[in-house]
Design a protein around this motif. Structure first.
Motif, mmCIF file in Angstrom:
data_model
loop_
_atom_site.group_PDB
_atom_site.id
_atom_site.type_symbol
_atom_site.label_atom_id
_atom_site.label_comp_id
_atom_site.label_asym_id
_atom_site.label_seq_id
_atom_site.Cartn_x
_atom_site.Cartn_y
_atom_site.Cartn_z
ATOM 1 N N GLN A 204 12.295 18.910 -2.326
ATOM 2 C CA GLN A 204 11.837 19.811 -3.388
ATOM 3 C C GLN A 204 12.886 19.996 -4.490
ATOM 4 N N PHE A 223 1.044 13.938 -13.494
ATOM 5 C CA PHE A 223 0.301 14.235 -12.260
ATOM 6 C C PHE A 223 1.308 14.806 -11.273
ATOM 7 N N ILE A 233 1.783 8.147 3.333
ATOM 8 C CA ILE A 233 0.792 9.146 2.910
ATOM 9 C C ILE A 233 0.735 9.068 1.385
ATOM 10 N N PHE A 234 -0.394 8.625 0.842
ATOM 11 C CA PHE A 234 -0.408 8.291 -0.586
ATOM 12 C C PHE A 234 -0.153 9.503 -1.479
ATOM 13 N N HIS A 235 -0.842 10.568 -1.209
ATOM 14 C CA HIS A 235 -0.691 11.742 -2.065
ATOM 15 C C HIS A 235 -0.018 12.867 -1.292
ATOM 16 N N PRO A 342 -4.229 -0.040 1.387
ATOM 17 C CA PRO A 342 -5.606 0.469 1.294
ATOM 18 C C PRO A 342 -5.892 1.116 -0.071
ATOM 19 N N HIS A 343 -5.237 0.627 -1.111
ATOM 20 C CA HIS A 343 -5.546 1.117 -2.467
ATOM 21 C C HIS A 343 -5.616 -0.088 -3.400
ATOM 22 N N LEU A 376 -12.015 -1.765 2.261
ATOM 23 C CA LEU A 376 -10.848 -0.891 2.137
ATOM 24 C C LEU A 376 -9.818 -1.624 1.278
ATOM 25 N N ILE A 402 0.314 2.835 8.449
ATOM 26 C CA ILE A 402 -0.360 4.125 8.638
ATOM 27 C C ILE A 402 -0.897 4.174 10.063
ATOM 28 N N ALA A 404 -2.584 6.153 11.930
ATOM 29 C CA ALA A 404 -3.981 6.532 12.186
ATOM 30 C C ALA A 404 -4.936 5.405 11.811
ATOM 31 N N LEU A 405 -4.616 4.696 10.717
ATOM 32 C CA LEU A 405 -5.484 3.615 10.259
ATOM 33 C C LEU A 405 -5.354 2.391 11.166
ATOM 34 N N GLN A 408 -7.257 2.966 14.236
ATOM 35 C CA GLN A 408 -8.704 2.845 14.032
ATOM 36 C C GLN A 408 -9.132 1.368 14.011
#
Lengths: 470, 470
Positions: A204, A223, A233-235, A342-343, A376, A402, A404-405, A408
């Motif tokens: 921060q 942004f 984590i993208f965002h 994935p983007h 994706l 990632i 989690a991805l 999956q």
């Protein structure tokens, strides 16, 4: 604001593109947006379409352009003594109309009557207040005037949306100069970030220093700043972690200049100042993908094909690392790259950092003969069009691990046997890497925007980080 | 977040205060607020009433408290894989409910049915999205659920509004500690401002440095920073002027800490580092007014009377300067001070910098037997109540020379012959001075919040500004 002739010419061009349409085009400027109670608002930000066609950087303006007669009217109310005490002497509506080159003015209260019985061409509204206002003016439900992401807004005027996109997509020389200037500020801000990455500091603290620069020299950030050791984590907008040596710090951030043009860069730094060999392998691949995309960027090339070329190169290198196995063309076709990226490769940029996203991603970023992929990664590509001189796009490949991805895909067998899950497990704590430049498509090819390019080659990054510590 | 027992106890107290009421109390958290297109939002900020009663600092939550049975339900939706890719692993709704001490959870979609046929007690909504949502849930028009400034919102639940005000007005020890910490950050930020005031610098550069500190160490600024050489404009948010030696710079700014408690200080600096004798005369008066107000601040005293005492002292000094003439009591009664200080002495402060302003200024700041004055100045007083231990108020007298307002009084004879307009003309380029501290009402009197007080006495300010330059 630019000189009034700019806005007059843009609206003339809009009229030309809307020739044959009936009714009026309606434009709504923004109102202030409350952060807490009604008088404590977020920093004022005008609507980008309004800025483009009218330039007036004040709240509570609306305008109509009569598509049949060409008559333009600005709707706004003048200030009283109370406003002057609290906000100081303000230019009159008439003065502002002159700066925008609009002949006729009327009070806000006259807008509803002026629309009555006319066909109203409107753009989708992103701000909640304008959703309410449009809904009320047009007798629609608020959710009917909102852009539904990729698809856009069914009730909005497609001719108007297409005309605006056609104009804003190809940047004028004065806009390119403005984006160059925003990129120079972005360079300064990223330099502050890189210098701030020292073990033990809290993320921060660095974000505050970056955003302070953006506010000192521009409107602010274009942004919400991404500065994270969880690049996968993208965002990620949490900035509470201390800088942990040995990790990778993804910094994805841009400045919005005072004239509201944006920049958007990403760099990824080894928090220890040097890459581990595992980090360097992946970094080198992302770097090569960024360079490859830039080398392919020129008029006549579909940016979708650039995305696919990047996907192929990425898979080739990942195959060398034994993270994927199999035939390259087949892996590209089946979207295996989407597990790692994935983007999409990039998006348009201008007055909005994702330019005109509120007008509908597909209309903005896809030619009429292009169909958006459901895969994706490729399916998230915001800019697929055949490139033209004046397009401004981002070039931002990335590789992420990632958990989690991956879990999956493994469970569902999405990869058709191409992914080496056993080896991938070693990468669960890797994070991610993204490298992003802002690129102008020129007559002869492309040019990276901003006077200087942020250090990007792996050796260059390590050297400058050593120097930063001196 | 505080520990869960805090939120449980607060809601129990709310239930106690609402005993005998029928139906349910409805609380809406905030959603993200778009700055541009829907995916480019302003910095996330939760609703303050939500923070107070539930603590969960995430978007898209709502809750009901059944006033008849005491049953509490949290409405929110869990995240899917797409959300996890973009935002990372998130706590489940069930985990967040546990942190807030709420037993029952339900999906957002269940809220409308849960309200059906019940009497719904709601608080006025400031965010435009919540205005739309409340209107839809309750079958009202959006403008019917908004606080109409001083008067509040006629359709909102007065029992609920009064219960919330009663609780939030008197700060708990943990809240006082949080405000003290926010004030310490405010001190740091103001120190950066003071050190930044050097001839030739652009105001915006200093504002960026200040806000950078607020973002590095807290949530950000608690309201849009006022830093202006046009102190006579209360909410001047233009920062384009270079620092001009010989003028006065009003700096009115606060930090919102990461836990969302606010600070709010004002200091006024001579841009040359030394006051001119004309500046010093006015500054000394404002300083005396600030000290006078603090000395009077104690339980049992109405803050309205403190405002009036300040007005009297101000007029006395202005009479010594031959700017006004006549009987002091008569001038106070006729509101002559309002020409020089057309705002109130102070406001409540807490989770909102103007605490709970969205609940209606009169209900928040006035006791039932107090009537708000229509006079300029006193009529803007946000906090008039008889003080109690635990109140946190600002002490912010000011003197301004506002040419448009002076001209209006002169034309309309508002002053009844008390104002020396001829002499006042010398002050048209003066600007303004405001000096603001944050004050806690204690059992025995009052305490200024924060570990250290920002330099304020005229000699002290000159000395520290000399030292700043070394």
């Amino acid at each position: 604001m630019f000189e009034r002739e700019v806005y007059i010419a843009r609206r003339q061009e809009l009229l030309r593109r809307m020739a044959g349409e009936k009714g009026v085009a309606l434009f709504l400027g923004n109102v202030e947006s409350p952060a807490q109670y009604g008088d404590n608002c977020y920093k004022w930000r005008q609507d980008s379409n309004w800025i483009y066609f009218f330039g007036i950087d004040e709240p509570r303006f609306a305008a109509t352009v009569d598509l049949e007669t060409g008559e333009e009217t600005l709707y706004a109310d003048d200030f009283g003594i109370d406003d002057i005490i609290w906000m100081g002497p303000m230019p009159s509506v008439r003065e502002l109309a002159d700066r925008a080159g609009v002949a006729k003015t009327a009070p806000c209260g006259a807008l509803a009557a002026a629309l009555k019985g006319r066909q109203v061409h409107f753009l989708p509204a992103s701000r909640h207040y304008n959703q309410m206002l449009l809904a009320k003016l047009l007798g629609l439900a608020p959710e009917e005037v909102v852009s539904a992401g990729k698809a856009g807004c069914a009730k909005a005027s497609e001719p108007l949306v297409r005309a605006v996109i056609g104009m804003r997509l190809v940047k004028e020389p004065r806009e390119i100069a403005a984006i160059d200037a925003a990129c120079d500020l972005g360079y300064e801000m990223h330099t502050i970030a890189r210098r701030g990455i020292r073990p033990g500091r809290i993320e921060q603290e660095i974000v505050g220093e970056m955003e302070g620069l953006a506010l000192s020299k521009g409107w602010g950030v274009s942004f919400a700043t991404i500065l994270t050791q969880h690049g996968e984590i993208f965002h990620c907008h949490s900035h509470e972690l201390p800088v942990d040596p040995g990790r990778l710090m993804v910094v994805d951030a841009g400045v919005e200049a005072n004239d509201h043009y944006a920049s958007d860069f990403t760099r990824t730094y080894p928090t220890a100042g040097r890459f581990t060999s595992r980090q360097r392998d992946i970094y080198q691949t992302v770097y090569e993908c960024n360079e490859l995309a830039f080398s392919m960027t020129r008029p006549g090339v579909a940016y979708r094909d650039v995305h696919l070329a990047v996907a192929a190169h990425m898979l080739e290198n990942l195959r060398d690392l034994d993270l994927v196995r199999g035939d390259l063309d087949g892996m590209v076709e089946d979207g295996i790259a989407g597990l790692f990226m994935p983007h999409g490769l990039g998006h348009n940029m201008g007055l909005d950092v994702h330019d005109m996203e509120d007008l509908g991603e597909n209309l903005v970023g896809y030619d009429d003969d292009q169909v958006r992929s459901p895969q994706l990664g490729l399916g998230s590509l915001r800019m697929a069009r055949v490139l033209q001189p004046g397009h401004v796009v981002t070039d931002e490949p990335g590789i992420y691990f990632i958990p989690a991805l991956i879990g999956q895909w493994k469970r569902e067998g999405t990869d058709g046997g191409r992914v080496n899950y056993a080896k991938l497990e070693d990468y669960y704590d890797f994070g991610g890497i993204r490298l992003e430049d802002d690129v102008l498509v020129t007559e002869g090819g492309a040019r990276r925007l901003g006077r200087r390019r942020l250090p990007i080659a792996p050796d260059e990054v390590e050297t400058i980080m050593q120097n930063d510590q001196l």
